[in-house]
Design a protein around this motif. Sequence first.
Motif, short mmCIF file in Angstrom:
data_model
loop_
_atom_site.label_atom_id
_atom_site.label_comp_id
_atom_site.label_asym_id
_atom_site.label_seq_id
_atom_site.Cartn_x
_atom_site.Cartn_y
_atom_site.Cartn_z
N GLU A 122 0.84 -1.21 0.00
CA GLU A 122 0.00 0.00 0.00
C GLU A 122 0.87 1.25 0.00
O GLU A 122 0.57 2.23 -0.68
N GLY A 123 1.97 1.22 0.74
CA GLY A 123 2.91 2.34 0.73
C GLY A 123 3.46 2.59 -0.66
O GLY A 123 3.59 3.74 -1.10
N ALA A 124 3.78 1.51 -1.38
CA ALA A 124 4.30 1.65 -2.75
C ALA A 124 3.21 2.19 -3.68
O ALA A 124 3.49 3.04 -4.53
N ARG A 125 1.96 1.73 -3.50
CA ARG A 125 0.86 2.23 -4.32
C ARG A 125 0.69 3.74 -4.11
O ARG A 125 0.47 4.49 -5.05
N ILE A 126 0.76 4.17 -2.85
CA ILE A 126 0.62 5.59 -2.54
C ILE A 126 1.73 6.39 -3.21
O ILE A 126 1.49 7.44 -3.80
N ALA A 127 2.96 5.87 -3.15
CA ALA A 127 4.09 6.55 -3.79
C ALA A 127 3.85 6.70 -5.29
O ALA A 127 4.08 7.77 -5.88
N VAL A 167 2.09 -0.22 -13.32
CA VAL A 167 2.98 -0.30 -12.16
C VAL A 167 2.20 -0.81 -10.94
O VAL A 167 2.70 -1.65 -10.18
N ILE A 168 0.97 -0.35 -10.76
CA ILE A 168 0.15 -0.82 -9.62
C ILE A 168 -0.13 -2.32 -9.77
O ILE A 168 -0.10 -3.06 -8.78
#
Length: 185
Positions: A122-127, A167-168
Motif C-alpha cells: 500500500e505504501g508503494a501504491r501511494i508513492a 505499475v500498480i
Amino acid sequence: MAQYDKSDLERRMAGAIEALRGDLTGLRTGRANVQLLDPVMVTVYGANMPLNQVATVSAPEPRMLSVQVWDKMNVGPCDKAIRSAGLGLNPIVDGQTLRLPIPDLTEERRKELAKLASKYAEGARIAVRNVRRDGMDSLKADEKKGEISEDERKRKETEVQKLTDGVIADIDALATSKEKEILGQ
C-alpha cells in the motif's frame, strides 16, 4: 512547476517498485535468506553501521544463517543488534561466528507478516499515485502556459494513467506472491 517528463515519472515509479522489493525481501518466510539481516544496524567504533559492513552473512543451510564477524571485538555488539532487531532470531555465538537458526513461523506470525507485506504494498501504491499526481499537475501547468494543447494534455494524461495502472498491477502481483510465500500456500 516542472515540465512534464515521462521518463522521470517512469524512473520514480520504478523506484517505488524497487523499494517494495527490498522491503518484501526482508520479510522472513521460514527459509534462511541473507537479506533478512540487511536492516540490522550495529553500533561499532562509535558509529551505527549495517551488519554487512562488519561481518559476512551467509546461508549454509535452508534454515540457518551464519554471520562471520571480522573483528572479534564486534561479536558482542553484532549479537546484541541481531537480538534487538525484532526479527525473532536468537544467535548462537561460536567464536567469531554467530549461527542463527531460523525458527518455524507460527500461524499468528505468518498472518502478521502477510499484513506487513500488504502494508508495504500500500505504501508503494501511494508513492506511485503521488508520482501520477505530479505528472498530471505538470501537464496542466504546461497547458496553462500554452506549451501543449488541451488534446495533447488529455492524450498524455491517458498515457500517465496507463503507466500508473501497469505499475500498480506489478505491485499487486509482488504483494500477492509474497503473501502466498509467507502463508505457505
